[in-house]
Design a protein around this motif. Sequence first.
Motif, PDB file in Angstrom:
ATOM      1  N   THR A 168      39.905 -77.570 -57.833  1.00 53.73           N
ATOM      2  CA  THR A 168      38.563 -77.342 -58.284  1.00 53.73           C
ATOM      3  C   THR A 168      38.120 -75.773 -57.781  1.00 53.73           C
ATOM      4  OG1 THR A 168      37.244 -78.180 -56.523  1.00 53.73           O
ATOM      5  CG2 THR A 168      37.995 -79.785 -58.401  1.00 53.73           C
ATOM      6  N   GLU A 169      37.004 -75.441 -58.144  1.00 51.38           N
ATOM      7  CA  GLU A 169      36.411 -73.949 -57.698  1.00 51.38           C
ATOM      8  C   GLU A 169      35.375 -74.274 -56.371  1.00 51.38           C
ATOM      9  OE1 GLU A 169      35.599 -75.351 -60.622  1.00 51.38           O
ATOM     10  OE2 GLU A 169      33.522 -75.141 -61.052  1.00 51.38           O
ATOM     11  N   LEU A 170      35.513 -75.594 -55.879  1.00 49.79           N
ATOM     12  CA  LEU A 170      34.409 -75.766 -54.941  1.00 49.79           C
ATOM     13  C   LEU A 170      34.545 -75.111 -53.797  1.00 49.79           C
ATOM     14  CD1 LEU A 170      32.080 -77.684 -53.732  1.00 49.79           C
ATOM     15  CD2 LEU A 170      33.885 -79.365 -53.008  1.00 49.79           C
ATOM     16  N   LYS A 171      35.581 -74.969 -53.213  1.00 45.81           N
ATOM     17  CA  LYS A 171      35.764 -73.791 -52.085  1.00 45.81           C
ATOM     18  C   LYS A 171      35.314 -72.453 -52.235  1.00 45.81           C
ATOM     19  CE  LYS A 171      38.577 -72.651 -47.903  1.00 45.81           C
ATOM     20  NZ  LYS A 171      37.860 -71.778 -47.717  1.00 45.81           N
ATOM     21  N   ALA A 172      35.690 -71.743 -53.280  1.00 47.51           N
ATOM     22  CA  ALA A 172      35.328 -70.708 -53.852  1.00 47.51           C
ATOM     23  C   ALA A 172      33.776 -70.433 -53.933  1.00 47.51           C
ATOM     24  CB  ALA A 172      35.801 -70.067 -55.238  1.00 47.51           C
ATOM     25  N   VAL A 173      33.283 -71.634 -54.680  1.00 44.35           N
ATOM     26  CA  VAL A 173      31.876 -71.707 -54.815  1.00 44.35           C
ATOM     27  C   VAL A 173      31.041 -71.530 -53.178  1.00 44.35           C
ATOM     28  CG1 VAL A 173      29.647 -72.957 -55.205  1.00 44.35           C
ATOM     29  CG2 VAL A 173      31.350 -72.436 -56.830  1.00 44.35           C
ATOM     30  N   LEU A 174      31.496 -72.447 -52.438  1.00 43.08           N
ATOM     31  CA  LEU A 174      30.821 -72.293 -50.996  1.00 43.08           C
ATOM     32  C   LEU A 174      31.210 -71.192 -50.238  1.00 43.08           C
ATOM     33  CD1 LEU A 174      31.956 -76.007 -50.051  1.00 43.08           C
ATOM     34  CD2 LEU A 174      29.780 -75.249 -50.970  1.00 43.08           C
ATOM     35  N   ASP A 175      32.251 -70.604 -50.246  1.00 42.68           N
ATOM     36  CA  ASP A 175      32.651 -69.451 -49.629  1.00 42.68           C
ATOM     37  C   ASP A 175      31.661 -68.273 -50.291  1.00 42.68           C
ATOM     38  OD1 ASP A 175      34.121 -70.744 -48.121  1.00 42.68           O
ATOM     39  OD2 ASP A 175      36.151 -70.062 -49.118  1.00 42.68           O
ATOM     40  N   ARG A 176      31.854 -67.992 -51.338  1.00 45.10           N
ATOM     41  CA  ARG A 176      30.995 -66.979 -52.368  1.00 45.10           C
ATOM     42  C   ARG A 176      29.661 -66.820 -51.916  1.00 45.10           C
ATOM     43  NH1 ARG A 176      33.090 -67.845 -57.116  1.00 45.10           N
ATOM     44  NH2 ARG A 176      31.350 -69.307 -57.640  1.00 45.10           N
ATOM     45  N   ASN A 177      29.134 -68.094 -51.360  1.00 41.06           N
ATOM     46  CA  ASN A 177      27.481 -68.112 -50.996  1.00 41.06           C
ATOM     47  C   ASN A 177      27.479 -68.093 -49.500  1.00 41.06           C
ATOM     48  OD1 ASN A 177      25.736 -68.630 -53.447  1.00 41.06           O
ATOM     49  ND2 ASN A 177      27.654 -69.826 -53.962  1.00 41.06           N
ATOM     50  N   GLY A 178      28.564 -67.900 -48.875  1.00 40.28           N
ATOM     51  CA  GLY A 178      28.601 -67.897 -47.265  1.00 40.28           C
ATOM     52  C   GLY A 178      27.995 -69.259 -46.812  1.00 40.28           C
ATOM     53  N   VAL A 179      28.379 -70.275 -47.248  1.00 38.66           N
ATOM     54  CA  VAL A 179      28.177 -71.494 -46.645  1.00 38.66           C
ATOM     55  C   VAL A 179      29.058 -71.864 -45.287  1.00 38.66           C
ATOM     56  CG1 VAL A 179      28.237 -74.177 -47.111  1.00 38.66           C
ATOM     57  CG2 VAL A 179      27.388 -72.668 -48.798  1.00 38.66           C
ATOM     58  N   GLU A 180      28.175 -72.380 -44.357  1.00 35.30           N
ATOM     59  CA  GLU A 180      29.134 -72.757 -43.036  1.00 35.30           C
ATOM     60  C   GLU A 180      28.947 -74.162 -42.951  1.00 35.30           C
ATOM     61  OE1 GLU A 180      27.383 -70.416 -40.286  1.00 35.30           O
ATOM     62  OE2 GLU A 180      28.328 -68.567 -40.977  1.00 35.30           O
ATOM     63  N   LYS A 181      27.596 -74.906 -43.367  1.00 34.80           N
ATOM     64  CA  LYS A 181      27.572 -76.155 -43.126  1.00 34.80           C
ATOM     65  C   LYS A 181      27.249 -76.865 -44.568  1.00 34.80           C
ATOM     66  CE  LYS A 181      24.786 -75.129 -39.095  1.00 34.80           C
ATOM     67  NZ  LYS A 181      23.233 -75.337 -38.479  1.00 34.80           N
ATOM     68  N   VAL A 182      27.790 -78.066 -44.712  1.00 34.26           N
ATOM     69  CA  VAL A 182      27.564 -78.909 -45.805  1.00 34.26           C
ATOM     70  C   VAL A 182      27.029 -80.378 -45.443  1.00 34.26           C
ATOM     71  CG1 VAL A 182      29.644 -77.837 -46.882  1.00 34.26           C
ATOM     72  CG2 VAL A 182      30.016 -79.860 -45.865  1.00 34.26           C
ATOM     73  N   THR A 183      26.143 -80.762 -46.424  1.00 33.29           N
ATOM     74  CA  THR A 183      25.548 -81.934 -46.295  1.00 33.29           C
ATOM     75  C   THR A 183      26.086 -82.879 -47.629  1.00 33.29           C
ATOM     76  OG1 THR A 183      23.702 -81.279 -45.028  1.00 33.29           O
ATOM     77  CG2 THR A 183      23.581 -83.213 -46.093  1.00 33.29           C
ATOM     78  N   ILE A 184      26.762 -83.947 -47.145  1.00 35.12           N
ATOM     79  CA  ILE A 184      27.157 -84.819 -48.226  1.00 35.12           C
ATOM     80  C   ILE A 184      26.409 -86.002 -48.619  1.00 35.12           C
ATOM     81  CG2 ILE A 184      29.450 -85.928 -48.854  1.00 35.12           C
ATOM     82  CD1 ILE A 184      30.957 -83.749 -46.929  1.00 35.12           C
ATOM     83  N   VAL A 185      26.307 -86.293 -49.582  1.00 32.48           N
ATOM     84  CA  VAL A 185      25.494 -87.517 -50.293  1.00 32.48           C
ATOM     85  C   VAL A 185      26.439 -87.927 -51.548  1.00 32.48           C
ATOM     86  CG1 VAL A 185      23.207 -86.834 -49.746  1.00 32.48           C
ATOM     87  CG2 VAL A 185      24.017 -86.218 -51.945  1.00 32.48           C
ATOM     88  N   GLY A 186      26.417 -89.250 -51.572  1.00 38.70           N
ATOM     89  CA  GLY A 186      27.164 -89.670 -52.951  1.00 38.70           C
ATOM     90  C   GLY A 186      27.941 -91.043 -52.852  1.00 38.70           C
ATOM     91  N   ASN A 187      28.867 -90.858 -53.801  1.00 33.35           N
ATOM     92  CA  ASN A 187      29.674 -92.261 -54.001  1.00 33.35           C
ATOM     93  C   ASN A 187      31.168 -91.800 -54.122  1.00 33.35           C
ATOM     94  OD1 ASN A 187      27.136 -93.760 -54.416  1.00 33.35           O
ATOM     95  ND2 ASN A 187      26.945 -92.552 -56.287  1.00 33.35           N
ATOM     96  N   MET A 188      32.125 -92.872 -53.763  1.00 31.16           N
ATOM     97  CA  MET A 188      31.791 -93.997 -53.133  1.00 31.16           C
ATOM     98  C   MET A 188      32.280 -93.733 -51.720  1.00 31.16           C
ATOM     99  SD  MET A 188      33.856 -96.956 -55.533  1.00 31.16           S
ATOM    100  CE  MET A 188      35.485 -95.728 -55.752  1.00 31.16           C
ATOM    101  N   SER A 189      31.548 -94.361 -50.757  1.00 35.26           N
ATOM    102  CA  SER A 189      31.667 -94.155 -49.345  1.00 35.26           C
ATOM    103  C   SER A 189      33.245 -93.836 -48.985  1.00 35.26           C
ATOM    104  CB  SER A 189      30.974 -95.226 -48.547  1.00 35.26           C
ATOM    105  OG  SER A 189      29.514 -95.379 -49.080  1.00 35.26           O
ATOM    106  N   HIS A 190      33.826 -95.018 -49.646  1.00 31.97           N
ATOM    107  CA  HIS A 190      35.495 -95.242 -48.933  1.00 31.97           C
ATOM    108  C   HIS A 190      36.396 -94.407 -49.862  1.00 31.97           C
ATOM    109  CE1 HIS A 190      35.305 -97.780 -52.611  1.00 31.97           C
ATOM    110  NE2 HIS A 190      36.656 -97.968 -52.297  1.00 31.97           N
ATOM    111  N   MET A 191      35.806 -93.573 -50.732  1.00 34.21           N
ATOM    112  CA  MET A 191      36.914 -92.731 -51.509  1.00 34.21           C
ATOM    113  C   MET A 191      36.530 -91.465 -51.598  1.00 34.21           C
ATOM    114  SD  MET A 191      39.466 -94.494 -52.502  1.00 34.21           S
ATOM    115  CE  MET A 191      40.253 -93.476 -53.670  1.00 34.21           C
ATOM    116  N   CYS A 192      35.444 -90.924 -52.549  1.00 36.12           N
ATOM    117  CA  CYS A 192      35.275 -89.643 -52.585  1.00 36.12           C
ATOM    118  C   CYS A 192      34.392 -88.879 -51.543  1.00 36.12           C
ATOM    119  CB  CYS A 192      34.808 -89.452 -54.025  1.00 36.12           C
ATOM    120  SG  CYS A 192      35.990 -89.886 -55.309  1.00 36.12           S
ATOM    121  N   VAL A 193      33.582 -89.916 -50.987  1.00 37.94           N
ATOM    122  CA  VAL A 193      32.579 -89.269 -50.120  1.00 37.94           C
ATOM    123  C   VAL A 193      33.687 -88.997 -48.661  1.00 37.94           C
ATOM    124  CG1 VAL A 193      31.022 -89.926 -48.310  1.00 37.94           C
ATOM    125  CG2 VAL A 193      30.590 -90.139 -50.631  1.00 37.94           C
TER     126      VAL A 193
END
Length: 185
Positions: free
Chosen positions: A95-120
């Motif tokens: 996916t383009e996730l890392k490129a999106v984060l890096d393009r925006n200078g992101v250093e910290k990520v806060t994660i919410v969502g589903n499922m705790s035991h898989m995708c989170v």
Amino acid sequence: MSKQAVIVVDIQNDYFPGGLWTLNGVQGAADNAARVIEGARKAGDLVVHIRHEFTSQEAPFFRPGSEGAQIHPKVQNNPDEHVVLKNFVNAFRETELKAVLDRNGVEKVTIVGNMSHMCVDGITRAAADYGYQATVIHDACATRDLEFNGRVVPADQVHAAFMAALAFAYAKVVSTDEYLAQQGR
């Protein structure tokens, strides 16, 4: 621009009552996720939505093009927010996730969502491996009962075990209230 982002993982219709793969506590978790998202929007933080679709109509849920695979209204993305489509557990994979984060200078990520035991779990471990400082909002995540070796493991125990593992070495794990207070929101 802020150097942090909220990543909203797979808060999609199939996980809610009436969907194909209902999670325990998903309504309350989504309400908490919505609070985190709203705080991020007000602060000008980047908000990135992850939307999972399997590649086959034979999938147990999140079938391609289905209503169940759409983002749930409680956390609907704004038109200017990124929506990353993924086909694997790890939202960074192909996916383009890392490129999106890096393009925006992101250093910290806060994660919410589903499922705790898989995708989170998958995105949190990958984010830490990529060098992002990760926080997981434990009460803004949901899961379901699992079965292993003929034994049912209740959702609350599944969730607690995965949050404990992530807190040990991959992320700061806090409640919605703790997080919002720490962020001054």
